[in-house]
Design a protein around this motif. Structure first.
Motif, PDB file in Angstrom:
ATOM      1  N   LEU A   3      54.198  43.810  47.976  1.00 53.75           N
ATOM      2  CA  LEU A   3      53.477  42.662  48.526  1.00 53.75           C
ATOM      3  C   LEU A   3      51.990  42.793  48.224  1.00 53.75           C
ATOM      4  O   LEU A   3      51.346  43.772  48.608  1.00 53.75           O
ATOM      5  CB  LEU A   3      53.703  42.582  50.030  1.00 53.75           C
ATOM      6  N   LEU A   4      51.450  41.794  47.543  1.00 54.35           N
ATOM      7  CA  LEU A   4      50.020  41.738  47.241  1.00 54.35           C
ATOM      8  C   LEU A   4      49.442  40.497  47.895  1.00 54.35           C
ATOM      9  O   LEU A   4      49.965  39.389  47.726  1.00 54.35           O
ATOM     10  CB  LEU A   4      49.793  41.686  45.729  1.00 54.35           C
ATOM     11  N   ILE A   5      48.362  40.661  48.666  1.00 55.47           N
ATOM     12  CA  ILE A   5      47.705  39.537  49.328  1.00 55.47           C
ATOM     13  C   ILE A   5      46.260  39.474  48.831  1.00 55.47           C
ATOM     14  O   ILE A   5      45.518  40.451  48.926  1.00 55.47           O
ATOM     15  CB  ILE A   5      47.740  39.685  50.865  1.00 55.47           C
ATOM     16  N   THR A   6      45.875  38.333  48.284  1.00 55.82           N
ATOM     17  CA  THR A   6      44.541  38.202  47.711  1.00 55.82           C
ATOM     18  C   THR A   6      43.763  37.070  48.365  1.00 55.82           C
ATOM     19  O   THR A   6      44.333  36.171  48.969  1.00 55.82           O
ATOM     20  CB  THR A   6      44.611  37.932  46.190  1.00 55.82           C
ATOM     21  N   CYS A   7      42.447  37.163  48.236  1.00 54.39           N
ATOM     22  CA  CYS A   7      41.554  36.112  48.726  1.00 54.39           C
ATOM     23  C   CYS A   7      40.525  35.827  47.644  1.00 54.39           C
ATOM     24  O   CYS A   7      39.723  36.700  47.291  1.00 54.39           O
ATOM     25  CB  CYS A   7      40.866  36.544  50.016  1.00 54.39           C
ATOM     26  N   ASP A   8      40.535  34.610  47.121  1.00 48.57           N
ATOM     27  CA  ASP A   8      39.628  34.230  46.035  1.00 48.57           C
ATOM     28  C   ASP A   8      38.245  33.840  46.528  1.00 48.57           C
ATOM     29  O   ASP A   8      37.251  33.994  45.816  1.00 48.57           O
ATOM     30  CB  ASP A   8      40.202  33.034  45.257  1.00 48.57           C
ATOM     31  N   THR A   9      38.160  33.300  47.747  1.00 48.72           N
ATOM     32  CA  THR A   9      36.975  32.535  48.152  1.00 48.72           C
ATOM     33  C   THR A   9      36.181  33.135  49.306  1.00 48.72           C
ATOM     34  O   THR A   9      35.265  32.513  49.803  1.00 48.72           O
ATOM     35  CB  THR A   9      37.404  31.114  48.574  1.00 48.72           C
ATOM     36  N   GLY A  10      36.499  34.351  49.736  1.00 49.83           N
ATOM     37  CA  GLY A  10      35.875  34.877  50.949  1.00 49.83           C
ATOM     38  C   GLY A  10      34.657  35.752  50.753  1.00 49.83           C
ATOM     39  O   GLY A  10      34.068  36.233  51.724  1.00 49.83           O
ATOM     40  N   GLY A  11      34.248  36.005  49.510  1.00 48.10           N
ATOM     41  CA  GLY A  11      33.119  36.902  49.275  1.00 48.10           C
ATOM     42  C   GLY A  11      31.766  36.236  49.493  1.00 48.10           C
ATOM     43  O   GLY A  11      31.635  35.022  49.413  1.00 48.10           O
ATOM     44  N   TRP A  12      30.748  37.043  49.757  1.00 51.14           N
ATOM     45  CA  TRP A  12      29.408  36.488  50.004  1.00 51.14           C
ATOM     46  C   TRP A  12      28.297  37.300  49.318  1.00 51.14           C
ATOM     47  O   TRP A  12      27.126  37.018  49.482  1.00 51.14           O
ATOM     48  CB  TRP A  12      29.124  36.426  51.499  1.00 51.14           C
ATOM     49  N   LYS A  13      28.680  38.292  48.490  1.00 51.96           N
ATOM     50  CA  LYS A  13      27.677  39.097  47.800  1.00 51.96           C
ATOM     51  C   LYS A  13      27.235  38.431  46.500  1.00 51.96           C
ATOM     52  O   LYS A  13      27.951  37.621  45.929  1.00 51.96           O
ATOM     53  CB  LYS A  13      28.239  40.485  47.498  1.00 51.96           C
ATOM     54  N   THR A  14      26.049  38.814  46.043  1.00 53.52           N
ATOM     55  CA  THR A  14      25.531  38.337  44.753  1.00 53.52           C
ATOM     56  C   THR A  14      25.433  39.517  43.801  1.00 53.52           C
ATOM     57  O   THR A  14      24.783  40.509  44.122  1.00 53.52           O
ATOM     58  CB  THR A  14      24.132  37.705  44.915  1.00 53.52           C
ATOM     59  N   PRO A  15      26.068  39.472  42.631  1.00 54.71           N
ATOM     60  CA  PRO A  15      25.940  40.580  41.674  1.00 54.71           C
ATOM     61  C   PRO A  15      24.480  40.816  41.306  1.00 54.71           C
ATOM     62  O   PRO A  15      23.709  39.860  41.128  1.00 54.71           O
ATOM     63  CB  PRO A  15      26.742  40.085  40.461  1.00 54.71           C
ATOM     64  N   THR A  16      24.112  42.065  41.191  1.00 57.15           N
ATOM     65  CA  THR A  16      22.721  42.415  40.905  1.00 57.15           C
ATOM     66  C   THR A  16      22.204  41.725  39.648  1.00 57.15           C
ATOM     67  O   THR A  16      21.086  41.208  39.614  1.00 57.15           O
ATOM     68  CB  THR A  16      22.597  43.944  40.746  1.00 57.15           C
TER      69      THR A  16
END
Length: 251
Positions: A3-16
């Motif tokens: 079972l793999l559970i993913t979330c595409d839209t929950g991140g809030w960081k900005t790549p350096t």
């Protein structure tokens, strides 16, 4: 457990690497579009979907599945969309130079998609098939202000019998363990719409890959109360029981 559970839209960081590209734009602050900020309606998803991130981790913990969450900002790019999709970039990002958009794809989109694909391949070395659940939330109201009916949507491809059976089994399981939840199939949009699960169906055969979107109504999942956490635990337990049963039957 397969079972793999993913979330595409929950991140809030900005790549350096991208920070200098975003200087002096409305996207310079990573907190600008986070739901919960003063003046933002929690019932409407504003780009960054922290509630989906929380739900994914809770569901994975309760079900025993593996969680992969995109840690970077969904208001920059929606990694669940194909590269040609009109909603891949937000309106603000579409106004940025082509070089900046290419850098966003290189820094956020491609690594996330590659990570999910590699995880699936790694799991398939151990298991005969993998159930992949992709978690999002949906707005509590339609554009014309009507309340959406349904607490959970299960989105799948009707032509894939194993996906249909899995969703029907989960509906039945939740009917007994959480009867107050209204679960709808292929609502509020179709499971064959553009998504990461649809793309992965094109890479993996139906007998080894079940790709299902689990979309949660923000009318309840955006409220930080004990009832929400208990409900997510019930859903996670049901998913864990169902996936475990399927593994035993396949053994």
């Amino acid at each position: 457990m397969s079972l793999l559970i993913t979330c595409d839209t929950g991140g809030w960081k900005t790549p350096t690497r991208l920070r200098s590209h975003l200087d002096d734009t409305e996207l310079s602050s990573s907190d600008q579009m986070v739901a919960g900020e003063i003046g933002i309606d929690r019932l409407v998803r504003q780009g960054i979907d922290r509630e989906a991130n929380f739900a994914t981790r809770r569901l994975a913990y309760c079900s025993g599945g593996i969680a992969i969450c995109n840690e970077y900002r969904a208001d920059l790019i929606d990694v669940g969309r194909s590269l040609h999709h009109r909603d891949l970039f937000s309106p603000a990002v579409r106004e940025l130079p082509a070089a900046t958009r290419s850098a966003i794809i290189e820094e956020i989109y491609s690594p996330y998609r590659t990570r999910v694909e590699r995880q699936l391949l790694d799991m398939l070395r151990t298991w005969s098939y993998v159930v992949h659940l992709s978690v999002r939330t949906f707005n509590a109201k339609t554009r014309d202000g009507r309340w959406r009916r349904g607490d959970i949507g299960l989105l799948y491809d009707p032509s894939r019998e194993d996906e249909v059976d899995w969703c029907m089994d989960l509906v039945e399981e939740l009917y007994h363990t959480a009867p107050d939840l209204k679960v709808r199939r292929n609502h509020p949009w179709r499971g064959t719409n553009d998504s990461l699960t649809k793309a992965l169906r094109g890479q993996f055969l139906p007998d080894v890959y079940l790709g299902i979107e689990v979309v949660l109504n923000r009318s309840w999942v955006a409220r930080s109360v004990a009832c929400r956490d208990e409900t997510l635990s019930l859903i996670g337990d049901a998913i864990g029981e169902l996936t475990g049963d399927l593994i035993e039957r396949a053994a």
